[in-house]
Every structure is written in structure tokens, then in C-alpha cells.
Motif scaffolding. Structure first.
Motif, PDB file in Angstrom:
ATOM      1  N   VAL A  94       0.818  -1.223   0.000  1.00  0.00           N
ATOM      2  CA  VAL A  94       0.000   0.000   0.000  1.00  0.00           C
ATOM      3  C   VAL A  94       0.848   1.268   0.000  1.00  0.00           C
ATOM      4  CG1 VAL A  94      -1.988  -1.134   1.045  1.00  0.00           C
ATOM      5  CG2 VAL A  94      -0.240  -0.095   2.531  1.00  0.00           C
ATOM      6  N   GLU A  95       2.097   1.176   0.443  1.00  0.00           N
ATOM      7  CA  GLU A  95       2.970   2.341   0.412  1.00  0.00           C
ATOM      8  C   GLU A  95       3.445   2.649  -1.000  1.00  0.00           C
ATOM      9  OE1 GLU A  95       3.506  -0.299   2.348  1.00  0.00           O
ATOM     10  OE2 GLU A  95       3.062   0.433   4.372  1.00  0.00           O
ATOM     11  N   LYS A  96       3.352   1.677  -1.892  1.00  0.00           N
ATOM     12  CA  LYS A  96       3.853   1.877  -3.263  1.00  0.00           C
ATOM     13  C   LYS A  96       2.742   2.457  -4.132  1.00  0.00           C
ATOM     14  CE  LYS A  96       7.888  -1.064  -3.489  1.00  0.00           C
ATOM     15  NZ  LYS A  96       8.682  -1.987  -4.318  1.00  0.00           N
ATOM     16  N   ARG A  97       2.652   3.761  -4.113  1.00  0.00           N
ATOM     17  CA  ARG A  97       1.709   4.487  -4.949  1.00  0.00           C
ATOM     18  C   ARG A  97       2.346   5.811  -5.322  1.00  0.00           C
ATOM     19  NH1 ARG A  97      -0.308   4.323   0.359  1.00  0.00           N
ATOM     20  NH2 ARG A  97      -0.686   6.366   1.309  1.00  0.00           N
ATOM     21  N   ALA A  98       2.206   6.209  -6.570  1.00  0.00           N
ATOM     22  CA  ALA A  98       2.877   7.419  -7.052  1.00  0.00           C
ATOM     23  C   ALA A  98       2.192   7.902  -8.315  1.00  0.00           C
ATOM     24  CB  ALA A  98       4.358   7.151  -7.330  1.00  0.00           C
ATOM     25  N   VAL A  99       1.954   9.194  -8.374  1.00  0.00           N
ATOM     26  CA  VAL A  99       1.330   9.787  -9.555  1.00  0.00           C
ATOM     27  C   VAL A  99       2.215   9.563 -10.790  1.00  0.00           C
ATOM     28  CG1 VAL A  99       0.619  11.969 -10.615  1.00  0.00           C
ATOM     29  CG2 VAL A  99       0.007  11.469  -8.235  1.00  0.00           C
ATOM     30  N   GLY A 100       3.523   9.653 -10.611  1.00  0.00           N
ATOM     31  CA  GLY A 100       4.425   9.431 -11.740  1.00  0.00           C
ATOM     32  C   GLY A 100       4.299   8.037 -12.317  1.00  0.00           C
ATOM     33  N   ALA A 101       4.074   7.033 -11.449  1.00  0.00           N
ATOM     34  CA  ALA A 101       3.883   5.669 -11.928  1.00  0.00           C
ATOM     35  C   ALA A 101       2.585   5.560 -12.721  1.00  0.00           C
ATOM     36  CB  ALA A 101       3.860   4.694 -10.747  1.00  0.00           C
ATOM     37  N   ASP A 102       1.546   6.269 -12.285  1.00  0.00           N
ATOM     38  CA  ASP A 102       0.264   6.246 -12.994  1.00  0.00           C
ATOM     39  C   ASP A 102       0.419   6.644 -14.455  1.00  0.00           C
ATOM     40  OD1 ASP A 102      -1.036   5.596 -10.644  1.00  0.00           O
ATOM     41  OD2 ASP A 102      -1.995   7.546 -10.383  1.00  0.00           O
ATOM     42  N   MET A 103       1.008   7.803 -14.697  1.00  0.00           N
ATOM     43  CA  MET A 103       1.072   8.339 -16.060  1.00  0.00           C
ATOM     44  C   MET A 103       1.934   7.462 -16.960  1.00  0.00           C
ATOM     45  SD  MET A 103      -0.975  10.775 -15.859  1.00  0.00           S
ATOM     46  CE  MET A 103      -1.742  11.832 -14.621  1.00  0.00           C
ATOM     47  N   TRP A 104       2.999   6.969 -16.412  1.00  0.00           N
ATOM     48  CA  TRP A 104       3.902   6.070 -17.124  1.00  0.00           C
ATOM     49  C   TRP A 104       3.164   4.797 -17.528  1.00  0.00           C
ATOM     50  CZ3 TRP A 104       8.638   3.939 -13.933  1.00  0.00           C
ATOM     51  CH2 TRP A 104       9.500   3.214 -14.761  1.00  0.00           C
ATOM     52  N   ALA A 105       2.499   4.164 -16.555  1.00  0.00           N
ATOM     53  CA  ALA A 105       1.786   2.918 -16.818  1.00  0.00           C
ATOM     54  C   ALA A 105       0.611   3.123 -17.764  1.00  0.00           C
ATOM     55  CB  ALA A 105       1.302   2.310 -15.503  1.00  0.00           C
ATOM     56  N   LEU A 106      -0.094   4.249 -17.606  1.00  0.00           N
ATOM     57  CA  LEU A 106      -1.254   4.495 -18.463  1.00  0.00           C
ATOM     58  C   LEU A 106      -0.855   4.563 -19.927  1.00  0.00           C
ATOM     59  CD1 LEU A 106      -3.366   7.093 -16.442  1.00  0.00           C
ATOM     60  CD2 LEU A 106      -3.943   4.707 -16.929  1.00  0.00           C
ATOM     61  N   PHE A 107       0.253   5.250 -20.219  1.00  0.00           N
ATOM     62  CA  PHE A 107       0.641   5.288 -21.629  1.00  0.00           C
ATOM     63  C   PHE A 107       0.979   3.899 -22.143  1.00  0.00           C
ATOM     64  CE2 PHE A 107       3.700   5.211 -25.048  1.00  0.00           C
ATOM     65  CZ  PHE A 107       2.880   5.744 -26.046  1.00  0.00           C
ATOM     66  N   LEU A 108       1.786   3.155 -21.423  1.00  0.00           N
ATOM     67  CA  LEU A 108       2.198   1.842 -21.912  1.00  0.00           C
ATOM     68  C   LEU A 108       0.997   0.915 -22.111  1.00  0.00           C
ATOM     69  CD1 LEU A 108       5.405   1.312 -19.752  1.00  0.00           C
ATOM     70  CD2 LEU A 108       5.300   1.923 -22.176  1.00  0.00           C
ATOM     71  N   MET A 109       0.011   1.014 -21.227  1.00  0.00           N
ATOM     72  CA  MET A 109      -1.174   0.166 -21.362  1.00  0.00           C
ATOM     73  C   MET A 109      -2.152   0.687 -22.397  1.00  0.00           C
ATOM     74  SD  MET A 109      -1.985  -1.305 -17.536  1.00  0.00           S
ATOM     75  CE  MET A 109      -2.110   0.272 -16.689  1.00  0.00           C
ATOM     76  N   SER A 110      -1.996   1.938 -22.834  1.00  0.00           N
ATOM     77  CA  SER A 110      -2.932   2.498 -23.811  1.00  0.00           C
ATOM     78  C   SER A 110      -2.882   1.777 -25.140  1.00  0.00           C
ATOM     79  CB  SER A 110      -2.662   3.999 -24.016  1.00  0.00           C
ATOM     80  OG  SER A 110      -1.430   4.209 -24.716  1.00  0.00           O
ATOM     81  N   GLY A 111      -1.758   1.145 -25.442  1.00  0.00           N
ATOM     82  CA  GLY A 111      -1.640   0.397 -26.679  1.00  0.00           C
ATOM     83  C   GLY A 111      -2.265  -0.979 -26.610  1.00  0.00           C
ATOM     84  N   ILE A 112      -2.676  -1.410 -25.418  1.00  0.00           N
ATOM     85  CA  ILE A 112      -3.260  -2.730 -25.222  1.00  0.00           C
ATOM     86  C   ILE A 112      -4.754  -2.642 -24.916  1.00  0.00           C
ATOM     87  CG2 ILE A 112      -3.203  -4.825 -23.794  1.00  0.00           C
ATOM     88  CD1 ILE A 112      -0.812  -4.596 -25.629  1.00  0.00           C
ATOM     89  N   LEU A 113      -5.141  -1.754 -24.013  1.00  0.00           N
ATOM     90  CA  LEU A 113      -6.553  -1.621 -23.637  1.00  0.00           C
ATOM     91  C   LEU A 113      -6.935  -0.139 -23.589  1.00  0.00           C
ATOM     92  CD1 LEU A 113      -6.909  -2.574 -19.836  1.00  0.00           C
ATOM     93  CD2 LEU A 113      -4.735  -2.547 -21.010  1.00  0.00           C
ATOM     94  N   PRO A 114      -7.082   0.482 -24.762  1.00  0.00           N
ATOM     95  CA  PRO A 114      -7.310   1.925 -24.818  1.00  0.00           C
ATOM     96  C   PRO A 114      -8.586   2.391 -24.131  1.00  0.00           C
ATOM     97  CG  PRO A 114      -7.624   0.905 -26.968  1.00  0.00           C
ATOM     98  CD  PRO A 114      -7.001  -0.128 -26.100  1.00  0.00           C
ATOM     99  N   ASP A 115      -9.654   1.621 -24.216  1.00  0.00           N
ATOM    100  CA  ASP A 115     -10.905   2.055 -23.589  1.00  0.00           C
ATOM    101  C   ASP A 115     -10.767   2.108 -22.077  1.00  0.00           C
ATOM    102  OD1 ASP A 115     -12.015   2.243 -26.094  1.00  0.00           O
ATOM    103  OD2 ASP A 115     -13.024   0.297 -26.004  1.00  0.00           O
ATOM    104  N   GLN A 116     -10.144   1.094 -21.498  1.00  0.00           N
ATOM    105  CA  GLN A 116      -9.934   1.101 -20.051  1.00  0.00           C
ATOM    106  C   GLN A 116      -8.999   2.231 -19.637  1.00  0.00           C
ATOM    107  OE1 GLN A 116     -11.012  -1.179 -17.129  1.00  0.00           O
ATOM    108  NE2 GLN A 116     -10.520   0.936 -16.648  1.00  0.00           N
ATOM    109  N   VAL A 117      -7.954   2.456 -20.417  1.00  0.00           N
ATOM    110  CA  VAL A 117      -7.038   3.551 -20.093  1.00  0.00           C
ATOM    111  C   VAL A 117      -7.742   4.895 -20.189  1.00  0.00           C
ATOM    112  CG1 VAL A 117      -4.984   4.791 -20.915  1.00  0.00           C
ATOM    113  CG2 VAL A 117      -4.915   2.308 -20.631  1.00  0.00           C
ATOM    114  N   ALA A 118      -8.632   5.055 -21.159  1.00  0.00           N
ATOM    115  CA  ALA A 118      -9.385   6.306 -21.266  1.00  0.00           C
ATOM    116  C   ALA A 118     -10.196   6.548 -19.996  1.00  0.00           C
ATOM    117  CB  ALA A 118     -10.293   6.268 -22.490  1.00  0.00           C
ATOM    118  N   GLU A 119     -10.785   5.497 -19.459  1.00  0.00           N
ATOM    119  CA  GLU A 119     -11.547   5.633 -18.203  1.00  0.00           C
ATOM    120  C   GLU A 119     -10.623   5.991 -17.047  1.00  0.00           C
ATOM    121  OE1 GLU A 119     -13.984   2.648 -15.211  1.00  0.00           O
ATOM    122  OE2 GLU A 119     -14.127   2.309 -17.392  1.00  0.00           O
ATOM    123  N   TRP A 120      -9.489   5.303 -16.969  1.00  0.00           N
ATOM    124  CA  TRP A 120      -8.531   5.601 -15.898  1.00  0.00           C
ATOM    125  C   TRP A 120      -7.961   7.009 -16.031  1.00  0.00           C
ATOM    126  CZ3 TRP A 120      -5.896   0.203 -16.547  1.00  0.00           C
ATOM    127  CH2 TRP A 120      -6.515  -0.727 -15.693  1.00  0.00           C
TER     128      TRP A 120
END
Length: 346
Positions: free
Chosen positions: A224-250
Motif C-alpha cells: 500500500v505504500e507503493k503508490r505514485a502519480v508518476g507511476a500512474d502516467m507512465w503505466a497508463l501510456f504503456l497500457m494504452s496500446g493494449i486496452l485503450p478504452d480502459q485507459v481512457a476511463e482511468w
């Protein structure tokens, strides 16, 4: 696009090319990280700027003669000891750096080689040779996939048997890419990791980061201590090429961490992220810019670009990493990253 943006693109492209124009990388132009195991490490200054070249090449195949030598230089940089000795020196791991875990290096190396094969029909070298041993892209991809299939959390770990959202996004990408290139069915395993993300690693909160970005060792439960806004944006882009609709919601949920002021927008990360070389406001904003461009959210993209363009003219402290991500954003259009992974039909 205004004159400032045009100047920024030109300046950034010139600066980035200079890093990879020789037979070896011009390391004098690279940010020197405090630790190679952390998120400002040398491997990130190679793999992510390479995405800008791959996207550009997919759009303009006639650029191959110019771009391929730079990608060859990037590959030589990726197998340079500076990119993998941390496995032994900082983490004190005795195993070969591509043997097990170490997804932060092995997964990104595999993704790079997969995109290279897609672009040119062959890998940069027939065998990946590091630390006195060698393997092939196919064998590396299969090894990572096999680790995924037996993992208690359906992902591959980096350090200490903990699996990260950002790194396993590369597993999702490479499995899909390898399937397209070689007719395997690795991506059938992607559903398991995505279930872990959705069921265990998405934070049920109205503020702060979207994800717990890491699991406990050999478990699907989050640290639970491992949370970071920087990780969010990084992960969202990489996952956008796999599940764009879910990433759009996130990405809608992530807007709570972006400050829009007039014509600009900037992601605000916690002070500890920059202090510990985890992320920075500029880096997270560059990744958010890429997300907006990939999703075709032009208004948001323009405002995020507004906070990057002036700095892109003169360069960022964390270069060539941020310059590469900024240029990636400029070279994307809606669905371009998805097409890079899945082919022309996306």
C-alpha cells in the motif's frame, strides 16, 4: 501548432539525434542517475526515446536509412554493462541478468528488439550477448512469458519478487507483439495480470494516485505504500496500446492530479518522487501528453504540450529521457501506439 511548438520539436529532434548519431551513444549528453536500479536509469534514456523513432518510422518508412543506425546505437547502449550491472552491484543478485525476474531491464530490452524486428525484419543482432552469456529474442520472450504463467500474481517481478504495473505493461506489449511476429499465443496470459491490476492494484480512493504500483513478494496483494502519480502516467501510456478504452476511463480519474492553468497543464507529483529519482513533474507531464495524444484527446494534449514546449527548446535536466518522451507525444496521433504493437489494423 504555434511557432513555439514548432521550434521545440525541431530543437528536441536535433538534441535527441545527437545522443545516438555515433557508433556508440554520446554518454556525455546523458543524465547521470544516482542509482541504475531506480527510475532515472540509463535504460530508460534508451528504450523510451526509441519509441519516438519507431512511431516515426511506422508513419514514414522512407526514414529507415536514417533511423536504423540510431536504433543500432541505442541497442549497443542497452547491452552496455552500465545498463545491467546494477543487478549484481546494487541488488547483489548472483543470477544472469536475463535469467529470471529483472523485468525492468529484460522486459524493456525484449520490447525494443520486438519493435526492431517489426521494423526491419530481423533483430539488431542474432543473439543478445551480455555478461558472458547469450540468448535470442524468441527465447527471452518465452522465458518472460513462462515466468508470467507460473507467477502467483500472474506478472513477472523486478526486484524482491515484487511485480510492478509499469514493468508488466511491457509484458502485455511484448506478448502481443511476439504473437503477431511469430504466431505464438503468449498474450492469452495477459488477462491474468490485468485481473490482478483491476482487482488488487486500482486504488478505491477519490484522491491521490490511481494505482498501487507494486505487489507484495509472490502475492497479488498490493504494497500500500507503493503508490505514485508518476507511476500512474507512465503505466497508463504503456497500457494504452493494449486496452485503450480502459485507459481512457482511468485517465479521466487521473485528471485529479493534473493542474490546468490557462493554456497549460502539468502533472503534480509528490516531492519524494523527484528526490528519489522515481519521477518528476516534467516527466509525468510528458507521459500524460503521450496518453492524451494516443487517445485523441486533442484539447488536453495541447494544454499539456503548453507546459513542455518552452523547456523542450533548451532541453530538460532528465535528458535524453524526457526529450524522447516529449517527441514521442509529438509524433503520435490517435491509436498510433496501438498500431505499432498490433500492426496496421490495430
Amino acid at each position: 501548432m504555434d511557432a513555439i511548438s514548432g521550434d521545440a520539436i525541431s530543437a528536441a529532434a536535433t538534441r535527441l539525434d545527437a545522443c545516438y548519431s555515433g557508433h556508440e551513444c554520446d554518454w556525455t549528453r546523458f543524465y547521470q542517475p544516482k542509482k541504475e536500479m531506480a527510475n532515472f536509469a540509463t535504460r530508460y534514456h534508451l528504450v523510451y526515446p526509441a519509441l519516438a523513432y519507431f512511431v516515426d518510422l511506422k508513419r514514414n518508412p522512407d526514414l529507415a536509412e536514417t533511423i536504423r543506425p540510431r536504433l543500432d546505437t541505442i541497442y549497443r547502449g542497452l547491452i552496455d554493462p552500465r545498463c545491467w550491472t546494477y543487478w549484481h552491484t546494487e541488488l547483489e543478485e548472483p543470477t544472469w541478468p536475463l535469467q529470471e525476474r529483472n523485468l525492468t531491464y529484460a522486459g524493456r530490452l525484449a520490447t525494443f528488439i520486438g519493435f526492431y524486428i517489426d521494423a526491419f525484419g530481423e533483430p539488431p543482432c542474432q543473439r543478445i550477448e551480455i555478461d558472458g552469456r547469450s540468448t535470442t529474442y524468441n527465447d527471452l520472450s518465452r522465458s518472460l512469458w513462462q515466468q508470467m504463467t507460473v507467477s502467483p500474481n500472474c506478472g513477472v517481478s523486478c526486484y524482491h519478487h515484487q511485480s510492478m504495473v509499469m514493468c508488466n505493461a511491457h509484458m502485455l506489449i511484448n506478448n502481443a507483439l511476439h504473437d503477431r511476429l511469430f504466431g505464438t499465443e503468449f498474450s492469452a496470459s495477459n488477462a491474468g495480470w490485468l485481473a490482478t491490476v483491476k482487482q488488487s492494484l486500482v486504488r478505491d480512493e477519490d484522491s491521490g494516485p490511481l494505482f498501487f504500483y507494486g505487489t507484495e513478494a509472490n502475492k497479488a496483494t498490493p504494497i500500500v505504500e507503493k503508490r505514485a502519480v508518476g507511476a500512474d502516467m507512465w503505466a497508463l501510456f504503456l497500457m494504452s496500446g493494449i486496452l485503450p478504452d480502459q485507459v481512457a476511463e482511468w485517465f479521466e480519474g487521473s485528471q485529479r492530479n493534473i493542474v490546468y492553468d490557462g493554456g497549460t497543464g502539468q502533472v503534480k507529483v509528490a516531492a519524494w518522487e523527484a528526490e528519489n529519482e522515481f519521477s518528476s513533474c516534467e516527466l509525468a507531464t510528458a507521459w500524460a501528453f503521450c496518453v492524451a495524444r494516443e487517445l485523441g484527446q486533442d484539447d488536453r494534449a495541447e494544454r499539456l504540450r503548453g507546459s513542455l514546449s518552452r523547456k523542450a527548446v533548451r532541453g530538460f535536466e532528465l535528458d535524453p529521457y524526457i526529450t524522447g518522451v516529449y517527441l514521442l507525444g509529438e509524433r503520435l496521433d490517435a491509436g498510433a501506439f496501438r498500431r505499432l504493437i498490433h500492426g496496421a489494423d490495430g
